[in-house]
Design a protein around this motif. Structure first.
Motif, short mmCIF file in Angstrom:
data_model
loop_
_atom_site.label_atom_id
_atom_site.label_comp_id
_atom_site.label_asym_id
_atom_site.label_seq_id
_atom_site.Cartn_x
_atom_site.Cartn_y
_atom_site.Cartn_z
N PRO A 121 37.78 51.60 -3.53
CA PRO A 121 37.61 51.90 -4.88
C PRO A 121 37.06 50.84 -5.54
N GLY A 122 36.19 51.36 -6.53
CA GLY A 122 35.67 50.27 -7.50
C GLY A 122 34.54 49.57 -6.88
N VAL A 123 34.05 49.78 -5.86
CA VAL A 123 32.75 48.91 -5.25
C VAL A 123 31.57 49.42 -5.75
N GLU A 124 30.90 48.64 -6.40
CA GLU A 124 29.74 48.96 -6.95
C GLU A 124 28.52 47.86 -6.27
N GLY A 125 27.03 48.49 -6.05
CA GLY A 125 26.43 47.55 -5.55
C GLY A 125 26.05 47.63 -4.00
N PHE A 126 27.13 48.45 -3.30
CA PHE A 126 26.84 48.40 -1.82
C PHE A 126 27.12 49.90 -1.69
N ALA A 127 26.59 50.48 -0.53
CA ALA A 127 26.65 51.97 -0.06
C ALA A 127 26.85 51.99 1.58
N VAL A 128 27.36 53.18 1.75
CA VAL A 128 27.42 53.45 3.30
C VAL A 128 26.20 53.22 3.99
N GLY A 129 25.99 52.41 5.04
CA GLY A 129 24.71 52.34 5.85
C GLY A 129 24.03 51.10 5.39
N ASP A 130 24.44 50.22 4.30
CA ASP A 130 23.86 48.91 3.99
C ASP A 130 24.09 48.04 5.16
N ALA A 131 23.32 47.49 5.49
CA ALA A 131 23.48 46.16 6.50
C ALA A 131 23.96 44.80 5.56
N VAL A 132 24.98 44.49 6.04
CA VAL A 132 25.63 43.43 4.98
C VAL A 132 26.12 42.17 6.12
N PHE A 133 26.58 41.15 5.45
CA PHE A 133 27.04 40.11 6.28
C PHE A 133 28.33 39.22 5.07
N GLY A 134 29.06 38.60 5.62
CA GLY A 134 30.07 38.01 4.67
C GLY A 134 31.10 37.20 5.54
N SER A 135 32.14 36.79 4.47
CA SER A 135 33.46 36.22 4.98
C SER A 135 34.25 37.26 5.21
N THR A 136 34.94 37.22 6.26
CA THR A 136 35.95 38.43 6.70
C THR A 136 37.36 38.29 6.10
N LEU A 137 37.85 39.43 5.88
CA LEU A 137 39.24 39.50 5.32
C LEU A 137 40.08 39.82 6.56
N THR A 138 39.67 40.41 7.86
CA THR A 138 40.64 40.70 8.74
C THR A 138 40.01 40.35 10.19
N GLY A 139 39.34 39.40 10.02
CA GLY A 139 38.63 38.80 11.48
C GLY A 139 37.28 39.34 11.72
N GLY A 140 36.70 38.67 12.33
CA GLY A 140 35.03 38.86 12.77
C GLY A 140 34.91 39.40 14.19
N TYR A 141 36.01 39.03 15.09
CA TYR A 141 35.87 39.25 16.57
C TYR A 141 36.26 40.83 16.63
N ALA A 142 35.67 41.77 16.07
CA ALA A 142 36.38 43.16 16.17
C ALA A 142 35.30 43.98 15.81
N GLU A 143 35.43 45.22 16.33
CA GLU A 143 34.56 46.32 16.18
C GLU A 143 34.52 46.94 14.78
N TYR A 144 35.44 46.63 14.00
CA TYR A 144 35.58 46.73 12.51
C TYR A 144 36.33 45.67 11.77
N THR A 145 35.99 45.37 10.53
CA THR A 145 36.41 44.40 9.72
C THR A 145 36.13 44.77 8.16
#
Length: 306
Positions: A78-102
């Protein structure tokens, strides 16, 4: 269910395991990302061992390893602006990066620029961003001399690259095994050991104007004497010691603007990641051992998905 590599309690490598978990739900201001790659950093095994960053909540076990990742936006919160489904992104993880989803918070997420791979982008939030913050904090004018300790590591190598790009002379301390790497970046190599300060001064006869330390401990105490202005002594490796010496810790920005800046520098070749090994998710333990050994040359990355 999705795969993730986690630690189940605090300890050594024996507490790590490949686990199944439900993909996390994105909350306000968060992106659910299908991970393509995750960077491996020394802080990962430190967190497994019980270390927590200042202000970081206690671990909720099992805790997925990994502080940085890249991938494709699967859902937005909710409330996300400036990003959309399908965007290629990178960043600092909240729930760990060694994972299929984060989850990535949009405050520390950025788009992967054209010309940069997912593997390369996954290495930027920790090492490249720390180097960027530190060199910017020192604010040395072109022609100055910067000493980088631990110049053969991920942060140190990026600090050397950026400093050289800004017109600084650089002396880098690193083991003899990393001499070729340090010199390839444009720094004068000095190995640790007896008479370190004298050898640094010989390598920088006009003096050292700033010190960017990535080692800490006795190494930091020794090199502090080469810089007269202790406001130009910073560290990402020995925060308590540097305060005693009159210096300061690297002031981390940890924001999307910094990630955008390092991504642009990486895409242009200035901070091009030096990736020396990649591993699949089911060999994440081997990837972490390579970094934990202290002998990795360049960055180690886990490739999670196609």
């Amino acid at each position: 269910m999705a795969k993730a590599y986690a630690f189940t309690r605090h300890g050594g490598p024996e507490v790590e395991a490949l686990i199944d978990r439900e993909p996390p739900e994105p909350g306000p201001g968060q992106l659910l990302v299908k991970v393509r790659a995750a960077g491996v950093n020394p802080v990962d095994h430190k967190l497994r061992g019980g270390y927590r960053r200042p202000g970081q909540a206690p671990a909720e076990l099992p805790e997925v390893l990994g502080s940085e990742a890249s991938g494709v936006v699967e859902r937005t919160g909710p409330g996300v602006e400036g990003f959309a489904v399908g965007d290629a992104v990178f960043g600092s993880t909240l729930t760990g990066g060694y994972a299929e989803y984060t989850l990535l918070p949009v405050t520390v997420a950025a788009r992967v620029p054209e010309g940069l791979s997912f593997v390369e982008a996954a290495t930027l939030p920790v090492a490249a961003a720390t180097a960027y913050d530190g060199v910017r904090q020192l604010a040395l004018p072109a022609g100055s001399t910067l000493l980088v300790t631990g110049a053969g590591g991920g942060v140190g190598g990026n600090a050397v690259r950026l400093a050289r790009h800004l017109g600084l002379r650089v002396v880098g301390t690193a083991s003899d095994a990393k001499k070729d790497v340090v010199e390839s970046l444009g720094a004068v190599h000095v190995a640790p050991g007896p008479d370190l300060v004298e050898r640094i001064r010989a390598a920088a006869p006009d003096g050292v104007d700033g010190v960017f330390d990535l080692v800490g401990g006795d190494h930091l105490r020794a090199v502090a004497d080469v810089v007269a202005d202790r406001t130009k002594l910073i560290t990402a490796g020995g925060k308590q010691i540097v305060t005693e010496l009159g210096g300061s810790a690297v002031a981390r920005a940890r924001d999307a603007a910094t990630l955008d800046a390092v991504a642009e520098l990486a895409a242009s070749g200035v901070l091009r990641p030096h990736i020396t090994a990649t591993y699949p998710l089911d060999r994440a333990g081997e990837a972490l051992r390579a970094v934990e050994s202290g002998h990795a040359l360049g960055k180690v990355v886990i490739e999670v998905g196609p």
